[in-house]
Design a protein around this motif. Structure first.
Motif, PDB file in Angstrom:
ATOM      1  N   HIS A  86      -1.920   4.121  10.653  1.00  0.00           N
ATOM      2  CA  HIS A  86      -2.636   2.929  10.209  1.00  0.00           C
ATOM      3  C   HIS A  86      -3.774   3.198   9.228  1.00  0.00           C
ATOM      4  O   HIS A  86      -4.291   2.266   8.604  1.00  0.00           O
ATOM      5  CB  HIS A  86      -3.135   2.124  11.416  1.00  0.00           C
ATOM      6  CG  HIS A  86      -3.630   0.769  11.038  1.00  0.00           C
ATOM      7  ND1 HIS A  86      -2.840  -0.130  10.358  1.00  0.00           N
ATOM      8  CD2 HIS A  86      -4.828   0.167  11.183  1.00  0.00           C
ATOM      9  CE1 HIS A  86      -3.537  -1.236  10.124  1.00  0.00           C
ATOM     10  NE2 HIS A  86      -4.742  -1.077  10.617  1.00  0.00           N
ATOM     11  N   SER A  87      -4.157   4.450   9.054  1.00  0.00           N
ATOM     12  CA  SER A  87      -5.133   4.754   7.992  1.00  0.00           C
ATOM     13  C   SER A  87      -4.661   4.170   6.673  1.00  0.00           C
ATOM     14  O   SER A  87      -5.448   3.877   5.779  1.00  0.00           O
ATOM     15  CB  SER A  87      -5.276   6.267   7.796  1.00  0.00           C
ATOM     16  OG  SER A  87      -5.584   6.911   8.991  1.00  0.00           O
ATOM     17  N   ILE A  88      -3.352   4.015   6.568  1.00  0.00           N
ATOM     18  CA  ILE A  88      -2.750   3.564   5.313  1.00  0.00           C
ATOM     19  C   ILE A  88      -3.241   2.188   4.900  1.00  0.00           C
ATOM     20  O   ILE A  88      -3.211   1.835   3.727  1.00  0.00           O
ATOM     21  CB  ILE A  88      -1.212   3.582   5.433  1.00  0.00           C
ATOM     22  CG1 ILE A  88      -0.584   3.741   4.050  1.00  0.00           C
ATOM     23  CG2 ILE A  88      -0.683   2.345   6.128  1.00  0.00           C
ATOM     24  CD1 ILE A  88       0.783   4.310   4.059  1.00  0.00           C
ATOM     25  N   ALA A  89      -3.698   1.402   5.869  1.00  0.00           N
ATOM     26  CA  ALA A  89      -4.029   0.018   5.543  1.00  0.00           C
ATOM     27  C   ALA A  89      -5.450  -0.159   5.025  1.00  0.00           C
ATOM     28  O   ALA A  89      -5.820  -1.248   4.600  1.00  0.00           O
ATOM     29  CB  ALA A  89      -3.808  -0.862   6.766  1.00  0.00           C
ATOM     30  N   GLY A 132      -6.893   3.758   1.355  1.00  0.00           N
ATOM     31  CA  GLY A 132      -6.405   4.404   2.576  1.00  0.00           C
ATOM     32  C   GLY A 132      -4.993   4.933   2.377  1.00  0.00           C
ATOM     33  O   GLY A 132      -4.661   6.049   2.780  1.00  0.00           O
ATOM     34  N   GLN A 133      -4.176   4.132   1.720  1.00  0.00           N
ATOM     35  CA  GLN A 133      -2.796   4.552   1.462  1.00  0.00           C
ATOM     36  C   GLN A 133      -2.786   5.845   0.654  1.00  0.00           C
ATOM     37  O   GLN A 133      -2.088   6.802   0.988  1.00  0.00           O
ATOM     38  CB  GLN A 133      -2.045   3.468   0.683  1.00  0.00           C
ATOM     39  CG  GLN A 133      -0.619   3.881   0.386  1.00  0.00           C
ATOM     40  CD  GLN A 133       0.030   3.087  -0.754  1.00  0.00           C
ATOM     41  OE1 GLN A 133      -0.648   2.555  -1.630  1.00  0.00           O
ATOM     42  NE2 GLN A 133       1.330   3.003  -0.727  1.00  0.00           N
ATOM     43  N   GLN A 134      -3.562   5.886  -0.405  1.00  0.00           N
ATOM     44  CA  GLN A 134      -3.501   7.057  -1.275  1.00  0.00           C
ATOM     45  C   GLN A 134      -4.061   8.302  -0.585  1.00  0.00           C
ATOM     46  O   GLN A 134      -3.534   9.395  -0.751  1.00  0.00           O
ATOM     47  CB  GLN A 134      -4.212   6.770  -2.599  1.00  0.00           C
ATOM     48  CG  GLN A 134      -3.464   5.748  -3.445  1.00  0.00           C
ATOM     49  CD  GLN A 134      -1.977   6.076  -3.585  1.00  0.00           C
ATOM     50  OE1 GLN A 134      -1.605   7.210  -3.859  1.00  0.00           O
ATOM     51  NE2 GLN A 134      -1.116   5.101  -3.350  1.00  0.00           N
ATOM     52  N   GLY A 161       2.064  -5.305   4.640  1.00  0.00           N
ATOM     53  CA  GLY A 161       2.796  -4.884   3.445  1.00  0.00           C
ATOM     54  C   GLY A 161       2.428  -3.523   2.895  1.00  0.00           C
ATOM     55  O   GLY A 161       2.677  -3.251   1.732  1.00  0.00           O
ATOM     56  N   ILE A 162       1.857  -2.646   3.724  1.00  0.00           N
ATOM     57  CA  ILE A 162       1.446  -1.364   3.160  1.00  0.00           C
ATOM     58  C   ILE A 162       2.021  -0.163   3.908  1.00  0.00           C
ATOM     59  O   ILE A 162       2.171   0.911   3.326  1.00  0.00           O
ATOM     60  CB  ILE A 162      -0.105  -1.293   3.068  1.00  0.00           C
ATOM     61  CG1 ILE A 162      -0.575  -0.145   2.185  1.00  0.00           C
ATOM     62  CG2 ILE A 162      -0.740  -1.198   4.429  1.00  0.00           C
ATOM     63  CD1 ILE A 162      -0.404  -0.373   0.724  1.00  0.00           C
ATOM     64  N   CYS A 163       2.382  -0.327   5.187  1.00  0.00           N
ATOM     65  CA  CYS A 163       2.816   0.863   5.935  1.00  0.00           C
ATOM     66  C   CYS A 163       4.261   1.215   5.631  1.00  0.00           C
ATOM     67  O   CYS A 163       4.679   2.354   5.799  1.00  0.00           O
ATOM     68  CB  CYS A 163       2.589   0.692   7.427  1.00  0.00           C
ATOM     69  SG  CYS A 163       3.788  -0.380   8.239  1.00  0.00           S
ATOM     70  N   GLY A 164       5.048   0.219   5.195  1.00  0.00           N
ATOM     71  CA  GLY A 164       6.442   0.496   4.840  1.00  0.00           C
ATOM     72  C   GLY A 164       7.386   0.559   6.027  1.00  0.00           C
ATOM     73  O   GLY A 164       8.533   0.954   5.885  1.00  0.00           O
ATOM     74  N   SER A 165       6.916   0.175   7.222  1.00  0.00           N
ATOM     75  CA  SER A 165       7.794   0.255   8.394  1.00  0.00           C
ATOM     76  C   SER A 165       8.904  -0.783   8.350  1.00  0.00           C
ATOM     77  O   SER A 165      10.037  -0.502   8.705  1.00  0.00           O
ATOM     78  CB  SER A 165       6.988   0.030   9.678  1.00  0.00           C
ATOM     79  OG  SER A 165       6.044   1.033   9.862  1.00  0.00           O
TER      80      SER A 165
END
Lengths: 638, 226, 256
Positions: A72-75, A163-165, C61-65
């Motif tokens: 979830h860091s990605i968000a 976070g995504q990058q 819309g960001i994790c891609g799951s």
């Protein structure tokens, strides 16, 4: 239980250097003999796993998602702080340290925070070397923006996807180590218990979420980097899968849980649109750099279209109450202010739970194009969700649970009260005190993962002689049996209510009584209801299918069962802390103008709760907080 | 990288297809230019034919060998890649809605098969004259050259020959359009742009080739070429 | 609104699957597509039937799951949008919706709509990184990057690894996924030393996983929730070609 923070002595600037020198080392040839289990593959876990493998340790990394890249860091949208002072605006390591201690409302440990600020500059160097595409100026140098209540521009960002990058950079480093054989990755694998042998953390019991197989992984040290527990509120900005099971199981095996009531409610989220709502979506705080927050001055105007309300009838309440920080006031303050105006009946949108975030002035001043360049992706996301065009009508926002500052208690080495169990990132309690500043979560995750845990693990392994352990040992067998029994129990209830219905009910309860404003009365009520709800859960939950397959209801049920226990501890902690600080606001403790009122003489400590059995109340342990560098003062953003 | 590894990779195969395709495009442009001499009358065209088979015979054979190798490689790669693409999705969708793929892109496979059939027929028809619907085998013109012109006129007056040629040229145009621009991309030369130049060039090439080849049978049908 | 769903149900990786029909009642247009499935699932559980398994996590819309074929289109009818961000207002009352998992040999179905995408992880592991071990690299501002390059790298780096490109590709190709990473790292100065090796290794791994080839239909770019351009594929091919030449030369030199 004795809480030894192990913060090194000496001047604050020298503590980490001194500690690094004093720590025991493990020789390169010996590192590969040690196995470290890492739970979680976000910024903290992924970075720790990759770095420890680079150092030569044998690493096993576990995540419940199908790939470590989905943690979830990605968000995280907005950015990552670092005291680079590239903008020459007076920033320094000391200022970031100062801001973080003050922003945390004097409930964090100075030594840890100073180290975090020191390491922040290395993080940016490391990420750029890995190829993280941070935003740049035309000259080719890195761009910065001010963020979340800071008066300097120290936030590095990659559009609205920082976070995504950062996570992808970390994930790529992790996969590099996977290909070299240093890290074995276990995706779709969930930690369900901690193995403690002779008082030390020696491994974990996991469930393979595809086959349902339950197995044990032994190790010389365990790192939990499993994130926060905002999903106790059901509706939060966390991913649906984010859960507290790993840290809760560790708590029940003897790790102290620190400050569970410190939760952060983020001020700029898209409001709830109906009962079907499954999660809340954050709108980056960076929007507050150009958006102005307001509600109608009069209740009667709330039903009107915003464009029909003249400026004179609008209450730009953040600018009014906090003239020097205005719309950029810290999160806890902005959230509470929004709640206040909505409680007064001046909220807008469905249920009157929303305030406007208006870009009309910024569009007039900078042009639509500039605004689109800065926030285009966020505006699109808003429009996709709400079907409203924020270029034309103001956004509606409302606070939502977002981050938990509380977590497992750790010392300066990020080791919990169970020797060998290290905790990194949001899962620990360490650096943010009672409130986290914007763009500091990514900083802490990477700091713990890249620069701290990989070194302190060496100190632990180098200074302790560990007995060999076997999967056939009674402790391992007993832990596995407990996990199996629990899984079977969940499947055998065969009641009438879905797991989600329990989760929703718990969430409503926690939001009501342990959310943005808490009272002794409300907390006592929650403490009376939660055990009943938990009891009902274990007697009436319906989990279909078997344990030997991919069973998402079963996974959810296990997590909700743990939330039902954690919720109680949060309320106990919130009730005991008879003061207001940061994200913890007790209505009984406020200044005459409604600001948080701390009681430093009584409560300048970390509350570390120790599990004492299901039938006993938890035991409170206190770690006193000493402020030698940042003098205790009332936070003021006026 | 080992050349064999290049050959084995999907991109290597695509690059081989691209290069052989571009060779084919160069050839059809030359061929088309030659054909258009039909509008200049029988002498001109037959003399051109005689020149190719006389003084330029060795060059012609060199080009023919290059072309044959290119066609074989092109077809072989197409076959291998098609098999690969089928294997890549063993269970198909119950419902699938293509969103943007052009007719040209979607007809590459079957259009290609049609073209291969056409090329074989075409060689048997005009080059070896094994297939001789118009009964022109061995005919020469007044100068003693092979009467290519006469064969064209007589053949395209047969309706099904003309229809087959015109249909094949539509397939060729489509094949060239997608083939030309995608080869350029496959070979890695593409500037980022929503409407890149090479796509427009490909369109022009496709239209010119299609038109150039189609004009001859049309000319015969219209009685301009007699 | 009320909808009729036809959903692919498959109890396990080796089990036979098929389309099943469900009714979704009282759906609000403000619901997300996944919230609509939540509602269907709750009613399934209440009636004692196994809920539909699907991957999802962040729901922003960001994790891609998440990812499913919705009426034959990867991630459904809205452009540049992952399934979780698709809302029911994109559909009409009484609509019939077909929902299927991603179909690719390299993405075997685990259950219902859940597929195994670990092939993507292996492609990254084969070379989709810059080898920069944690330590003390030079100061970040010592590596200036032209804004244009940084922006273009960011466009490619936006990939969320959902697999829609593979699902939408008539050839089941993973070229867009692989090319996005090759472009992201190849556009940055930090990515240069390993640029060629990265291209050869990632392409080899992509092929080894059993994905199809690229014929530049453009379906992937259309399906991509981050709208990554197929221009990246030209970059990948260029790097691959250059690598072919250079590594061959290296070998010749080494041999001599």
């Amino acid at each position: 239980m004795e809480l030894k923070s192990k913060v090194p002595s000496g001047p604050i600037e020298r503590k980490w250097d001194k500690h690094r020198f004093e720590m025991k080392l493990v020789s390169p040839a010996n590192k590969r003999k040690f196995t470290v289990v890492v739970v979680g593959s976000g910024l903290a876990g992924g970075a720790a796993a990759a770095t420890m493998s680079e150092l030569g340790y044998n690493v096993k990394c576990f995540c419940f998602q199908d790939s470590p890249r989905r943690a979830h860091s990605i968000a995280a949208q907005g950015g990552i702080n670092a005291a680079k002072n590239y903008q020459n605006d007076g920033d320094s390591v000391y200022r970031l340290f100062y801001d973080t201690v003050k922003g945390g409302d004097f409930r964090s440990r100075e030594g840890n925070v100073y180290r975090l600020s020191q390491v922040s500059v290395n993080i940016i160097d490391q990420c750029v070397a890995q190829g993280v595409p941070f935003a740049r100026e035309y000259g080719g140098l890195l761009a910065n923006r001010s963020f979340g209540g800071a008066q300097v521009s120290r936030t590095f960002y990659a559009r609205g996807q920082t976070g995504q990058q950062l996570l992808l950079g970390c994930y790529q480093a992790l996969e590099k180590e996977v290909s070299k054989g240093g890290v074995t990755m276990y995706p779709r694998t969930e930690m369900l218990d901690l193995i403690v042998i002779s008082g030390r953390a020696r491994g974990i019991v996991v469930r393979d979420m595809v086959s349902g197989e339950i197995s044990s992984h032994l190790a010389d040290a365990v790192v939990l980097a499993s994130g926060g527990y905002s999903n106790v509120f059901y509706l939060s900005t966390n991913a649906k899968g984010s859960n507290a099971t790993a840290i809760w199981r560790a708590y029940k095996r003897g790790a102290a849980f620190a400050n569970p009531c410190y939760t952060q409610i983020h001020p700029t989220c898209i409001p709830v649109s109906g009962d079907h709502q499954s999660k809340l979506t954050l709108m980056s705080e960076s929007l507050r750099n150009d958006g102005r927050v307001w509600v109608p001055k009069r209740k009667e105007d709330c039903g009107k279209r915003p464009q029909d309300i003249p400026d004179a009838d609008r209450d730009y309440y953040l600018e009014r109450k906090y003239p020097s920080f205005g719309n950029l006031s810290p999160r806890d303050i902005a959230s509470r202010a929004a709640k206040e105006v909505c409680d007064e009946g001046r909220g807008v949108g469905p249920g009157g739970r929303g305030v406007y975030l208006d870009f009309a002035d910024a569009i007039r001043r900078l042009g639509k194009e500039k605004i689109a360049e800065r926030y285009g992706n966020l505006f699109e996301m808003y429009q996709r969700i709400t079907d409203e065009n924020p270029y034309e009508v103001p956004m509606r926002i409302y606070p939502a649970p977002h981050y938990t500052m509380g977590g497992l208690w750790v010392d300066y080495n990020l080791m919990s009260t169970i020797p060998g169990l290290h905790v990194a990132g949001e899962a620990n309690f360490s650096d943010h005190g009672a409130n986290r500043l914007g763009a500091s979560a990514l900083m802490q995750g990477l700091s713990d993962g890249y620069f701290i845990v990989p070194l302190t693990i060496g100190d632990y392994l180098g200074s302790n002689k560990l007995e060999p352990v076997s999967v056939d040992s009674p402790e391992v067998k007993a832990t596995e049996a407990a996990v199996r029994q629990r899984t079977e129990k969940l499947l055998s209830v065969q009641g009438s209510r879905t797991v989600a219905s329990f989760h929703r009910e718990l969430g409503r309860l926690m939001w009501e009584y342990c959310g943005m404003a808490r009272s002794a009365e409300g907390l006592k009520q929650a403490l009376a209801v939660i055990p009943k709800l938990r009891d009902e859960f274990w007697h009436d939950v319906r989990v279909l299918g078997t344990g030997a397959e991919l069973n998402q209801s079963l996974e959810h049920a296990g997590r909700v069962a743990d939330f039902l226990e954690l919720a109680e501890l949060m309320c106990i902690d919130a009730l005991h802390r008879e003061e207001s600080c940061g994200g913890h606001f007790r209505v009984e403790h406020q200044t005459p103008d409604g600001e948080a009122l701390r009681h430093d003489e009584q409560f300048a400590y970390v509350a570390a709760w120790e599990y004492a059995g299901d039938a006993q109340p938890p035991v409170l342990n206190k770690e006193p907080l000493v402020f030698e560098n940042v003098p205790l003062s009332q936070r003021s953003y006026k | 990288m080992h050349p064999l590894a290049f050959y084995r990779s999907t991109i290597g195969k695509k690059i081989i297809m691209g290069v052989t395709g571009l060779i084919g495009i160069a050839f059809v442009i030359l061929h088309m230019a030659g054909n258009l001499q039909a509008f200049a009358g029988p002498r001109k065209l037959n003399a051109y034919g005689a020149m190719l088979h006389g003084p330029l015979n060795e060059l012609l054979w060199v080009l023919r060998i290059i072309l044959i190798v290119a066609v074989i490689l092109h077809v072989l790669m197409a076959y291998q890649l098609t098999m690969r693409s089928r294997a890549a999705r063993p269970i198909g969708y119950e419902h699938r809605e293509p969103q943007v793929s052009t007719l040209a892109a979607r007809t590459m496979k079957w259009g290609g098969v049609l073209l291969l059939a056409f090329i074989i027929f075409h060689i048997l028809h005009f080059t070896t004259q094994t297939v001789d619907p118009a009964g022109m085998r061995g005919m020469t013109d007044v100068a003693g050259d092979r009467d290519v012109y006469g064969n064209i006129v007589a053949s395209f007056q047969i309706w099904w020959v003309a229809v087959f040629y015109i249909a094949a040229m539509i397939a060729l145009g489509l094949h060239l359009y997608h083939g030309a621009w995608s080869s350029i991309r496959t070979l890695g030369y593409a500037k980022a742009s929503p409407n890149p130049l090479h796509r427009r060039i490909a369109l022009v090439v496709a239209i010119v080739v299609w038109l150039g080849f189609t004009l001859v049978p049309l000319g015969v049908i219209a009685g301009i070429i007699r | 609104m009320n909808l009729t769903l036809h959903v692919w149900r498959q109890p396990g990786p080796d089990a036979r699957g098929g389309m099943e029909r469900y009714e979704a009642r009282d759906i609000s247009p403000d619901m997300s597509f996944l919230e609509m499935l939540d509602v269907v699932n709750e009613s399934l559980v209440e009636s004692g039937k196994p809920p539909i398994a699907f991957d999802h996590d962040c729901r922003e819309g960001i994790c891609g799951s998440c990812g499913m074929m919705i009426n034959g289109v990867a991630h459904g009818p809205m452009r540049g949008t992952a399934t979780c961000q698709l809302h029911m207002r994109s559909f009409g009352d009484g609509d019939t919706i077909y929902i299927e998992p991603w179909r690719s040999r390299a993405f075997p179905v685990i259950k219902d709509l859940v597929v195994n995408r670990s092939a993507f992880d292996r492609i990254i592991a084969s070379g989709g990184f810059i080898t920069a071990p944690t330590g003390s690299p030079q100061d970040a501002n010592n590596i200036p990057v032209a804004k244009r390059d940084a922006d273009e790298a960011m466009d490619a780096a936006a990939c969320i690894g959902c697999g829609a490109c593979v699902a939408a590709c008539p050839n089941g190709s993973a070229s867009l996924f692989t090319a996005a990473k090759i472009s992201h790292l190849g556009l940055l100065p930090q990515g240069q030393p390993e640029r060629e090796r990265r291209a050869t290794r990632m392409v080899a791994q992509m092929d080894a996983e059993g994905f199809g080839h690229c014929t530049l239909y453009g379906e992937c770019q259309e399906a991509c929730p981050k709208q990554i351009s197929i221009d990246t594929i030209a970059r990948m091919n260029r790097d691959f070609l250059v690598a072919t030449r250079h590594e061959h030369e290296e070998k010749v030199l080494g041999g001599g």
